[in-house]
Structures are given as C-alpha cells and as structure tokens.
Design a protein around this motif. Structure first.
Motif, PDB file in Angstrom:
ATOM      1  N   SER A  78       0.827  -1.206   0.000  1.00 36.03           N
ATOM      2  CA  SER A  78       0.000   0.000   0.000  1.00 36.03           C
ATOM      3  C   SER A  78       0.860   1.254   0.000  1.00 36.03           C
ATOM      4  CB  SER A  78      -0.934  -0.006   1.217  1.00 36.03           C
ATOM      5  OG  SER A  78      -1.741   1.146   1.240  1.00 36.03           O
ATOM      6  N   GLY A  79       1.928   1.238   0.812  1.00 36.34           N
ATOM      7  CA  GLY A  79       2.828   2.383   0.873  1.00 36.34           C
ATOM      8  C   GLY A  79       3.549   2.635  -0.438  1.00 36.34           C
ATOM      9  N   LYS A 138       1.188   4.163  -2.919  1.00 37.77           N
ATOM     10  CA  LYS A 138       0.994   5.575  -2.573  1.00 37.77           C
ATOM     11  C   LYS A 138       2.173   6.426  -3.040  1.00 37.77           C
ATOM     12  CE  LYS A 138      -0.545   9.219  -0.260  1.00 37.77           C
ATOM     13  NZ  LYS A 138      -1.719  10.014  -0.715  1.00 37.77           N
ATOM     14  N   LYS A 154      -1.865   7.594  -4.921  1.00 36.21           N
ATOM     15  CA  LYS A 154      -3.186   7.095  -4.536  1.00 36.21           C
ATOM     16  C   LYS A 154      -3.040   6.067  -3.415  1.00 36.21           C
ATOM     17  CE  LYS A 154      -7.632   5.917  -5.058  1.00 36.21           C
ATOM     18  NZ  LYS A 154      -8.770   6.805  -4.773  1.00 36.21           N
ATOM     19  N   LYS A 155      -3.811   6.237  -2.357  1.00 27.22           N
ATOM     20  CA  LYS A 155      -3.778   5.273  -1.267  1.00 27.22           C
ATOM     21  C   LYS A 155      -4.805   4.178  -1.524  1.00 27.22           C
ATOM     22  CE  LYS A 155      -4.263   4.687   3.728  1.00 27.22           C
ATOM     23  NZ  LYS A 155      -4.602   5.328   5.029  1.00 27.22           N
ATOM     24  N   ASN A 157      -6.218   0.951   0.429  1.00 30.18           N
ATOM     25  CA  ASN A 157      -6.199   0.382   1.775  1.00 30.18           C
ATOM     26  C   ASN A 157      -6.032  -1.136   1.789  1.00 30.18           C
ATOM     27  OD1 ASN A 157      -6.929   2.804   3.590  1.00 30.18           O
ATOM     28  ND2 ASN A 157      -8.510   2.884   2.013  1.00 30.18           N
ATOM     29  N   THR A 214      -4.791  -3.756  -0.613  1.00 30.84           N
ATOM     30  CA  THR A 214      -4.146  -4.043  -1.904  1.00 30.84           C
ATOM     31  C   THR A 214      -4.291  -5.498  -2.331  1.00 30.84           C
ATOM     32  OG1 THR A 214      -2.037  -4.481  -0.789  1.00 30.84           O
ATOM     33  CG2 THR A 214      -2.435  -2.224  -1.542  1.00 30.84           C
ATOM     34  N   SER A 216      -1.657  -0.710  -9.476  1.00 28.62           N
ATOM     35  CA  SER A 216      -0.701   0.400  -9.523  1.00 28.62           C
ATOM     36  C   SER A 216      -0.545   0.911 -10.952  1.00 28.62           C
ATOM     37  CB  SER A 216       0.650  -0.070  -8.982  1.00 28.62           C
ATOM     38  OG  SER A 216       1.656   0.893  -9.205  1.00 28.62           O
TER      39      SER A 216
END
Length: 231
Positions: free
Chosen positions: A135-136, A139, A144-145, A147, A149, A178
């Motif tokens: 997730s990080g 981002k 875009k985050k 929560n 994945t 992604s």
C-alpha cells in the motif's frame, strides 16, 4: 444497473464450489455468473456439470491470471458492461456486489475494490505488514492510497475488461492496480466483510506469501514504471 458478470476462478474447489454458486443462484439471481475451472485435479468441474452451473472449463491449469483473463474475455465477447472477480472458496460475500456497482456508477471509476480496511483497522499480523508495505509503495509511486491491496474482490469496467482480454501482461494483483492508476484510471474502494475459508487449502503458504510480497514490491517499483501507458 450495469450488466455485470461474476467471474469465479476455481482451482481444486470441489469442497466449496457448490455452496458458493448455489448461494448466487438462490439469492442473487439478478447477476449472471461463470465458473472458470482452472484445470482442477479434483471434482470441481464434475460438480459444476452435475448441477448445470455455467462453466468455462480450461483443460490445463493456467494459474489465477489465466483463469481471470479467460473469464474477462468471455465477458467482453458477450457484451457485459463490467465484470467482478469473485473467489470460489466462499470468502467473498455477494451482498456487497450491488454496493460496488453503485460506487462505480456514482464515481465513474474503472475499478472498484471490495476492501476490508476502508473503515476498519488492519490487524497487526505479518501478512498485514506486507499489505501495508505494498500500500505504501503504491501511494509513493502513484499518489493514490489503496487500503486493501491484496483483496481479490474487484469490479472492473468494460475498458479494463478489454485490456485484460487482449493483452497478456495483466495479473489480477496489486501491481496491475498500480499500473492502471498510473494510466489515469480511477480506482475506488468500498468497505466489505469477508469470511474465512471453510474447506480446502489456500494456495498461499507462508513461503509463497513472502515470495508474493517481494515480487509485487519489485514490480510496483521497477517494472510498472517502464510499461507502455494505456491510451
């Protein structure tokens, strides 16, 4: 409502597939579905045939990517507006399908993820540590985050369906999410609940989970940065 096809990739799900599909038929008949039997070695295909379930039977095991792509191609060729990936092990709950469709129609999203962690906190486990890492990275690389994945409950619109159908470089994994974001596609999440697997064995052992996380991180950082963008 969009014309949506539920694609159920299934590999050795003989202990679960009848319960999963019968629930859809009995309680959610407004949706069409197709079971994609991914060359199972057990009685998955036999059970589907005996019960006259809608079945796309692959003669060889292509893996999750191949099974999902086969389902996407079937949906695209049969004129569906959207397709939802739905696990054959019983973990996904069909009552959330309408919420996901509504989210897509309200926001114009190309992808809607059924997320366990939009409103709820992630548990402190090793698996969730990997989820947080992916997730990080998404981002950092896309802005875009996401929560959840690793959620496999995803709704795709026709444009994404076409891409999956015609090209081989799309896996139903976080690195593809992604990539789609980098291509300017809108990805949204809705809160869902998921059940634990009742029967059968999960493919993801501890060793495979670690390998999966490493490969996903490498793909997000390096491979997706150099892929040709969808026009």
């Amino acid at each position: 409502m969009k014309r949506v096809l539920i694609v159920i990739p299934a590999y050795n799900e003989a202990e679960n597939i009848h319960r999963v599909v019968k629930n859809l038929i009995d309680n959610y008949s407004e949706y069409n579905y197709i079971v994609v039997n991914d060359g199972s070695k057990d009685d998955t295909a036999k059970i589907c045939r005996q019960n006259k379930f809608n079945l796309l039977d692959l003669s060889n095991n292509l893996g999750l990517t191949g099974a999902v792509q086969a389902g996407m191609r079937y949906a695209y060729q049969n004129g569906y507006d959207a397709v939802i990936q739905f696990d054959g092990d019983g973990q996904h709950r069909p009552e959330y399908i309408k919420i996901m469709i509504d989210k897509m129609e309200e926001t114009g999203a190309q992808v809607v993820i059924g997320s366990r962690f939009v409103e709820k906190k992630k548990p402190h486990t090793l698996r969730m540590l990997g989820n947080n890492l992916i997730s990080g990275l998404i981002k950092i690389t896309t802005g875009k985050k996401i929560n959840d994945t690793t959620s496999g409950m995803r709704l795709y619109d026709r444009k994404v369906m076409e891409e999956f159908s015609r090209n081989i470089n799309y896996t139903p994994e976080p690195d593809t999410i992604s990539y789609l974001i980098k291509c300017g596609m809108k990805v949204e999440e809705v809160q869902v609940e998921m059940d634990e697997r009742i029967a059968g064995e999960s493919y993801l052992t501890f060793t495979r989970s670690m390998k999966y996380m490493i490969l996903q991180c490498f793909s997000i950082i390096f491979i997706q940065a150099f892929r040709r963008r969808i026009k």
